[in-house]
Design a protein around this motif. Structure first.
Motif, mmCIF file in Angstrom:
data_model
loop_
_atom_site.group_PDB
_atom_site.id
_atom_site.type_symbol
_atom_site.label_atom_id
_atom_site.label_comp_id
_atom_site.label_asym_id
_atom_site.label_seq_id
_atom_site.Cartn_x
_atom_site.Cartn_y
_atom_site.Cartn_z
ATOM 1 N N ASP A 8 40.812 21.652 34.541
ATOM 2 C CA ASP A 8 41.050 23.565 34.517
ATOM 3 C C ASP A 8 40.515 24.188 35.763
ATOM 4 O O ASP A 8 41.695 25.377 36.012
ATOM 5 N N ASN A 34 43.270 26.558 27.908
ATOM 6 C CA ASN A 34 42.662 27.204 27.592
ATOM 7 C C ASN A 34 42.325 27.164 25.865
ATOM 8 O O ASN A 34 41.077 26.306 25.473
ATOM 9 N N LEU A 89 44.097 36.184 30.528
ATOM 10 C CA LEU A 89 43.550 34.977 31.773
ATOM 11 C C LEU A 89 45.022 35.443 32.682
ATOM 12 O O LEU A 89 44.292 34.843 33.716
ATOM 13 N N ALA A 133 35.838 33.022 33.182
ATOM 14 C CA ALA A 133 36.668 32.407 31.876
ATOM 15 C C ALA A 133 36.152 30.386 31.942
ATOM 16 O O ALA A 133 35.525 30.074 31.192
ATOM 17 N N HIS A 135 32.891 28.289 30.720
ATOM 18 C CA HIS A 135 33.797 27.302 29.540
ATOM 19 C C HIS A 135 32.273 26.603 30.092
ATOM 20 O O HIS A 135 31.758 26.338 28.868
#
Length: 209
Positions: A107, A121, A156, A165, A169
């Motif tokens: 990501d 996501n 996002l 973000a 994670h």
């Protein structure tokens, strides 16, 4: 296995091919999906019953969430996601944790591409759901994320939200890997709270400007 029309229409909404307010026409969907109108009609009726579609006169349109509905959705999402993360910290296999790490690594390569990151996501959260090893919780989370598809834009896309973000994670993965259910619960709740706050700010700016 070929998906049925219900799943195909849901997937199209989830991918943003149909946005809130878009009209869905039975004949056009049948031609697009290459199926007869009867299963399309049944699929649309089912989606209307679930609140994914709404009546606008004689037409069916993709539902849009009100401000209050969005808040209610995030409350439920935080509770269920928190439980999923807590259970994942208890039950995730080492292989599942490594998959989460790999998803987070990949990501980072698309952090500047909001639409791709939004889909990634969803993949990341779904992996946590699976790692909870609770089928009933997974079913409830699928319903919540189906409703999230009714939000027209992704949080996002806000400036700086992507890197933030992904850092969140990593904190979630660390807690799951450390078998710390409290920390996993808290980390994912913070992640969802930040996403909700970002979305509210974007909506406020849109209203003002």
């Amino acid at each position: 296995m070929t998906k049925d029309p219900y799943e195909l229409v849901l997937d199209a909404i989830d991918r943003g091919e149909f946005r809130p307010g878009d009209r869905l026409v039975e004949s056009e969907l049948a031609e697009r999906l290459g199926v007869s109108r009867t299963p399309i009609r049944e699929a649309l009726q089912r989606l209307e019953t679930q609140g994914v579609l709404a009546r606008d006169g004689r037409s069916l349109v993709v539902s849009a969430l009100t401000h209050d509905q969005l808040g209610e959705l995030y409350v439920v999402r935080a509770e269920l996601e928190g439980l999923a993360a807590r259970l994942a910290a208890q039950h995730a296999a080492p292989e599942e944790v490594r998959v989460l790490r790999e998803l987070a690594r990949r990501d980072r390569e698309i952090v500047t591409r909001p639409e791709l990151l939004a889909r990634a996501n969803k993949r990341f959260h779904h992996q946590i759901h699976l790692a909870s090893h609770n089928r009933f919780l997974i079913q409830q989370l699928e319903m919540v994320h189906r409703s999230m598809a009714l939000v027209a834009t992704t949080s996002l896309a806000a400036e700086g939200r992507g890197p933030q973000a992904l850092a969140e994670h990593e904190a979630i993965i660390d807690a799951i890997e450390g078998r710390d259910g409290d920390a996993a619960d808290a980390a994912i709740r913070e992640h969802i709270s930040r996403a909700f706050e970002t979305r509210l700010k974007r909506d406020a700016e849109k209203y003002l400007g």
